[in-house]
Motif scaffolding. Sequence first.
Motif, PDB file in Angstrom:
ATOM      1  N   MET A 162      87.132 107.767 113.720  1.00  0.00           N
ATOM      2  CA  MET A 162      87.152 109.130 114.234  1.00  0.00           C
ATOM      3  C   MET A 162      87.846 110.088 113.271  1.00  0.00           C
ATOM      4  N   PHE A 171      80.562 112.433 116.706  1.00  0.00           N
ATOM      5  CA  PHE A 171      79.576 111.900 115.773  1.00  0.00           C
ATOM      6  C   PHE A 171      78.213 112.572 115.926  1.00  0.00           C
ATOM      7  N   PRO A 212      79.655 115.139 110.627  1.00  0.00           N
ATOM      8  CA  PRO A 212      79.851 113.690 110.610  1.00  0.00           C
ATOM      9  C   PRO A 212      79.320 113.089 109.317  1.00  0.00           C
ATOM     10  N   ALA A 246      83.755 110.825 111.577  1.00  0.00           N
ATOM     11  CA  ALA A 246      83.418 111.852 112.562  1.00  0.00           C
ATOM     12  C   ALA A 246      83.407 113.265 111.982  1.00  0.00           C
TER      13      ALA A 246
END
Length: 388
Positions: A321, A255, A292, A176
């Motif tokens: 994440m 993202f 990301p 992420a």
Amino acid sequence: MNEKELETRLIEIRRHLHQYPELSKEEFETTKAIQNWLLEAGIEIHKTKLPTGVFAEIKGKKSGPVVAIRADIDALPIEEQTGLPYASKIKGVMHACGHDFHTAAAIGAAYLLKESESELHGTIRLIFQPAEETGGGAVKVIRDGQLDGVDAIIGLHNKPDLPVGTVGLKEGPLMAAVDRLYVTICGKGSHGALPHTGKDPVVASAHLITALQSIVSRNVSPLESAVISVTKIEAGKTWNVIPEEVKLEGTVRTFDPIIREEVKQRIETIVKHVAAAFSQESILSWYTGPPPLANDKRITEIVKQTAEQLPLKVIDPEPSMAGEDFSSYLQLVPGTFAFFGTSGTEDWHHPAFTVDEKALIKAAYFLSESARNLLNHITLEKLQTRTY
């Protein structure tokens, strides 16, 4: 050296790094050690303007493309609790994210590639990057010119929840974007027994924290991903005084670039209006971190084929994440980033984090063979598209 000798050497290197971890931007002894290990193998080291980190190359006798291998070298401000005989000797600092593993694996790949440099169709560039944990190291490496002329780049991150011998490779988003927020709620202090004479920033902050959690559930599609976490609160100095202000700190993970911007705007709106609802002022500071991490389809496919031939078990990993500033390289150069199984007992950033060192030699071969195959594929592609 044979494979067993190389494995023993890499374990020694990794354990040395583990015992002497250094924080982001402070990796001076780590830098010297990496340089010495590379020089032992006759690998060329380039000068850099950065105070830490190492930039080196292995040049084949045949001219061709440039493929980069990147490893991060910094540690975390965590007190180690593994009980290992080679545990950190630096109080309050630990390789709790496995960057010692990454560095040793990249050195192993360098040794392997150096032994066969006459067969290489191009150049292998080695980037031992500082300051990944603070999110700014990759940008500094890029500004230093270490990515100039690179045709493809590869890297890996240990994955404790994957068994040794498994590698996770996925085209597209894998990790992420990372943003940080700082909020100060400015109220009016008073006696704890007389809250009506002040403007309580603690109550306002409590409402703000709850309101921020509604952003993902009510503004982001259930089919998309986003995380907002308030991770630090500072308020007051004693039990019977309402403080003048409260400071909050947190992180935002996304993202999609559009969602990233929408979440930021919602945070700005909520912070402003929740504070106003309690007749208080607010200050929001925003730190935009790495984008990301999205892997290139073509490069990922070549590396997948390489992993299967080694052989490693290739899986389609779940996106994480967590953030990784390798993503900054992928904004400029096609490449791929892999999750490499290490059968750990705890996850990243835990004081008892460990890796199974059986994965180390496998990671070295994975990086070296992937780089070699990328050189060959890119060379072939350039020959096929050449016009006369």
